[in-house]
Design a protein around this motif. Sequence first.
Motif, PDB file in Angstrom:
ATOM      1  N   HIS A  57     -27.791  30.138  -7.620  1.00 54.13           N
ATOM      2  CA  HIS A  57     -27.514  29.872  -6.226  1.00 54.13           C
ATOM      3  C   HIS A  57     -26.846  28.509  -6.055  1.00 54.13           C
ATOM      4  CE1 HIS A  57     -30.348  33.159  -5.812  1.00 54.13           C
ATOM      5  NE2 HIS A  57     -31.278  32.428  -6.399  1.00 54.13           N
ATOM      6  N   LEU A  58     -25.731  28.480  -5.361  1.00 55.62           N
ATOM      7  CA  LEU A  58     -25.089  27.232  -4.966  1.00 55.62           C
ATOM      8  C   LEU A  58     -25.401  27.006  -3.493  1.00 55.62           C
ATOM      9  CD1 LEU A  58     -23.251  24.802  -5.367  1.00 55.62           C
ATOM     10  CD2 LEU A  58     -21.276  26.298  -4.972  1.00 55.62           C
ATOM     11  N   ASN A  59     -26.200  25.983  -3.219  1.00 52.93           N
ATOM     12  CA  ASN A  59     -26.724  25.705  -1.883  1.00 52.93           C
ATOM     13  C   ASN A  59     -26.044  24.448  -1.339  1.00 52.93           C
ATOM     14  OD1 ASN A  59     -28.289  25.237   0.385  1.00 52.93           O
ATOM     15  ND2 ASN A  59     -30.225  25.650  -0.625  1.00 52.93           N
ATOM     16  N   ILE A  60     -25.291  24.586  -0.244  1.00 51.68           N
ATOM     17  CA  ILE A  60     -24.526  23.467   0.305  1.00 51.68           C
ATOM     18  C   ILE A  60     -25.003  23.160   1.716  1.00 51.68           C
ATOM     19  CG2 ILE A  60     -22.235  22.572   0.807  1.00 51.68           C
ATOM     20  CD1 ILE A  60     -21.084  24.592  -1.152  1.00 51.68           C
ATOM     21  N   ILE A  61     -25.454  21.919   1.931  1.00 51.20           N
ATOM     22  CA  ILE A  61     -25.935  21.477   3.240  1.00 51.20           C
ATOM     23  C   ILE A  61     -25.283  20.135   3.556  1.00 51.20           C
ATOM     24  CG2 ILE A  61     -27.959  21.019   4.671  1.00 51.20           C
ATOM     25  CD1 ILE A  61     -29.674  22.399   2.573  1.00 51.20           C
ATOM     26  N   PRO A  62     -24.329  20.084   4.468  1.00 52.22           N
ATOM     27  CA  PRO A  62     -23.688  18.801   4.790  1.00 52.22           C
ATOM     28  C   PRO A  62     -24.617  17.882   5.578  1.00 52.22           C
ATOM     29  CG  PRO A  62     -22.912  20.500   6.274  1.00 52.22           C
ATOM     30  CD  PRO A  62     -23.801  21.190   5.274  1.00 52.22           C
ATOM     31  N   ASP A  63     -24.424  16.565   5.417  1.00 48.60           N
ATOM     32  CA  ASP A  63     -25.197  15.615   6.213  1.00 48.60           C
ATOM     33  C   ASP A  63     -24.850  15.741   7.688  1.00 48.60           C
ATOM     34  OD1 ASP A  63     -26.434  14.698   3.969  1.00 48.60           O
ATOM     35  OD2 ASP A  63     -25.295  12.845   3.803  1.00 48.60           O
ATOM     36  N   ASP A  64     -23.575  15.932   7.960  1.00 51.12           N
ATOM     37  CA  ASP A  64     -23.088  16.110   9.327  1.00 51.12           C
ATOM     38  C   ASP A  64     -22.366  17.441   9.412  1.00 51.12           C
ATOM     39  OD1 ASP A  64     -23.870  13.452  10.272  1.00 51.12           O
ATOM     40  OD2 ASP A  64     -22.274  12.725   8.955  1.00 51.12           O
ATOM     41  N   PRO A  65     -22.516  18.173  10.515  1.00 56.07           N
ATOM     42  CA  PRO A  65     -21.855  19.479  10.621  1.00 56.07           C
ATOM     43  C   PRO A  65     -20.347  19.372  10.426  1.00 56.07           C
ATOM     44  CG  PRO A  65     -23.457  19.210  12.382  1.00 56.07           C
ATOM     45  CD  PRO A  65     -23.348  17.876  11.705  1.00 56.07           C
ATOM     46  N   MET A  66     -19.801  20.226   9.601  1.00 54.43           N
ATOM     47  CA  MET A  66     -18.360  20.277   9.345  1.00 54.43           C
ATOM     48  C   MET A  66     -17.960  21.725   9.148  1.00 54.43           C
ATOM     49  SD  MET A  66     -18.263  18.860   5.376  1.00 54.43           S
ATOM     50  CE  MET A  66     -19.180  17.368   5.784  1.00 54.43           C
ATOM     51  N   ILE A  67     -16.676  21.990   9.236  1.00 54.96           N
ATOM     52  CA  ILE A  67     -16.177  23.354   9.035  1.00 54.96           C
ATOM     53  C   ILE A  67     -16.107  23.630   7.535  1.00 54.96           C
ATOM     54  CG2 ILE A  67     -14.252  24.941   9.426  1.00 54.96           C
ATOM     55  CD1 ILE A  67     -13.475  23.215  11.834  1.00 54.96           C
ATOM     56  N   PHE A  68     -16.658  24.761   7.124  1.00 51.26           N
ATOM     57  CA  PHE A  68     -16.545  25.178   5.731  1.00 51.26           C
ATOM     58  C   PHE A  68     -15.162  25.796   5.549  1.00 51.26           C
ATOM     59  CE2 PHE A  68     -17.194  28.153   2.183  1.00 51.26           C
ATOM     60  CZ  PHE A  68     -17.693  27.268   1.242  1.00 51.26           C
ATOM     61  N   ASN A  69     -14.307  25.119   4.765  1.00 49.35           N
ATOM     62  CA  ASN A  69     -12.911  25.555   4.655  1.00 49.35           C
ATOM     63  C   ASN A  69     -12.380  25.368   3.240  1.00 49.35           C
ATOM     64  OD1 ASN A  69     -12.326  22.807   4.377  1.00 49.35           O
ATOM     65  ND2 ASN A  69     -11.742  22.558   6.523  1.00 49.35           N
ATOM     66  N   GLY A  70     -11.066  25.482   3.113  1.00 47.50           N
ATOM     67  CA  GLY A  70     -10.418  25.468   1.812  1.00 47.50           C
ATOM     68  C   GLY A  70     -10.393  24.132   1.119  1.00 47.50           C
ATOM     69  N   ASP A  71     -10.987  23.088   1.725  1.00 45.39           N
ATOM     70  CA  ASP A  71     -11.109  21.820   1.011  1.00 45.39           C
ATOM     71  C   ASP A  71     -12.023  21.960  -0.201  1.00 45.39           C
ATOM     72  OD1 ASP A  71      -9.420  20.559   2.753  1.00 45.39           O
ATOM     73  OD2 ASP A  71     -11.001  19.629   3.954  1.00 45.39           O
ATOM     74  N   LEU A  72     -12.865  22.971  -0.172  1.00 52.80           N
ATOM     75  CA  LEU A  72     -13.669  23.304  -1.348  1.00 52.80           C
ATOM     76  C   LEU A  72     -13.076  24.550  -1.994  1.00 52.80           C
ATOM     77  CD1 LEU A  72     -16.184  22.839  -3.123  1.00 52.80           C
ATOM     78  CD2 LEU A  72     -17.443  24.342  -1.575  1.00 52.80           C
ATOM     79  N   LYS A  73     -12.612  24.416  -3.229  1.00 54.70           N
ATOM     80  CA  LYS A  73     -11.952  25.509  -3.944  1.00 54.70           C
ATOM     81  C   LYS A  73     -12.967  26.197  -4.871  1.00 54.70           C
ATOM     82  CE  LYS A  73      -7.979  24.165  -2.224  1.00 54.70           C
ATOM     83  NZ  LYS A  73      -7.333  24.915  -1.113  1.00 54.70           N
ATOM     84  N   ILE A  74     -13.472  27.323  -4.419  1.00 57.95           N
ATOM     85  CA  ILE A  74     -14.482  28.029  -5.207  1.00 57.95           C
ATOM     86  C   ILE A  74     -13.916  28.464  -6.560  1.00 57.95           C
ATOM     87  CG2 ILE A  74     -15.928  30.102  -5.304  1.00 57.95           C
ATOM     88  CD1 ILE A  74     -17.006  28.041  -3.384  1.00 57.95           C
ATOM     89  N   ASN A  75     -12.644  28.858  -6.586  1.00 53.89           N
ATOM     90  CA  ASN A  75     -12.062  29.356  -7.838  1.00 53.89           C
ATOM     91  C   ASN A  75     -11.852  28.257  -8.875  1.00 53.89           C
ATOM     92  OD1 ASN A  75      -9.989  28.103  -6.482  1.00 53.89           O
ATOM     93  ND2 ASN A  75      -8.429  29.589  -7.068  1.00 53.89           N
ATOM     94  N   ALA A  76     -11.993  26.993  -8.463  1.00 60.71           N
ATOM     95  CA  ALA A  76     -11.809  25.886  -9.405  1.00 60.71           C
ATOM     96  C   ALA A  76     -13.128  25.410 -10.008  1.00 60.71           C
ATOM     97  CB  ALA A  76     -11.114  24.718  -8.697  1.00 60.71           C
ATOM     98  N   ILE A  77     -14.244  25.950  -9.521  1.00 56.85           N
ATOM     99  CA  ILE A  77     -15.545  25.556 -10.060  1.00 56.85           C
ATOM    100  C   ILE A  77     -15.745  26.201 -11.424  1.00 56.85           C
ATOM    101  CG2 ILE A  77     -18.042  25.657  -9.705  1.00 56.85           C
ATOM    102  CD1 ILE A  77     -17.532  25.656  -6.707  1.00 56.85           C
ATOM    103  N   GLY A  78     -16.067  25.386 -12.421  1.00 58.90           N
ATOM    104  CA  GLY A  78     -16.130  25.881 -13.788  1.00 58.90           C
ATOM    105  C   GLY A  78     -17.354  26.716 -14.097  1.00 58.90           C
TER     106      GLY A  78
END
Length: 288
Positions: A57-78
């Motif tokens: 499980h990859l669990n992501i919780i931002p400190d401040d609310p933000m839009i979950f978008n393409g700034d995080l590239k799932i396909n680049a995670i090894g």
Amino acid sequence: DSRDNRTNSSRRFAAIYSRIRNACLTIDDSLLCSNFLNLKSLNSILNEMDGELKIKHLNIIPDDPMIFNGDLKINAIGFKFDSLILKEFAGIDLLNNSFEALEKTFYLIYISEMQLHFFINGSLLNESDCIIENFNKPNFTSPFVYFKSVLLESIHQSNKICPFAFYNATQSTSFMIQKQNDTKSRLMFIDVDGEKHRPSFTELYMIDSELVLDSMLINRYMFSNLKSIQYESIKFINIDTETFLNFNQLKMFRFNRIDFTELMLNSQLLELLSSINRNVANLSTLSD
């Protein structure tokens, strides 16, 4: 003064460095990422992690609310994982999303403790934008097509959800609603027209919630392929007895951890079940 400024700058840099370095923590079979500046910085952190890391499980919780978008590239995670857990985000960008060019399918996306706002390239998707022409385009791929199951938990909803966010999610089979106990901000979908490219949810689970059971929840675009529904620890606030009309593939209702006596005394529920009895092959109740 200049010495104090340099000292303050060094402290700020050290704080930022420490925050980035400690953004993610492994707990059992989960990776929890919560102490990051933005998704781009998290992207860098995840890309540098050991490709042999074994988590589910990859669990992501931002400190401040933000839009979950393409700034995080799932396909680049090894490293590999099965489930993505998103908590306390401001919403999800449907077009500029994290799953571009992704070839694999994940087991679950778990969305919790947030308003399920959808965005298109950073612009909020309003109810008037929820038309098929905005989604039936070559450049649109819903992020939900990459998940077999969708779980919504404690969603604080102030607006209706656009079903086209799940456009062409033909890999998806299970939809789960959990811990929805605020009927003033209940889950409701916009009633839309569209026969093609519907999501393929065949199983619907409603767990530990207080529900208004009607067509705004059981949306015909979202759930036209339903074959089974399971209710567990559910309290029905109100029931529209015509909710499941024309759901011709629906074959099974299952009630778990519900007071059987209370269930049988609910005249709305009995009328609902009677109205669709010709389609339902299996109706079961478990009180434990």
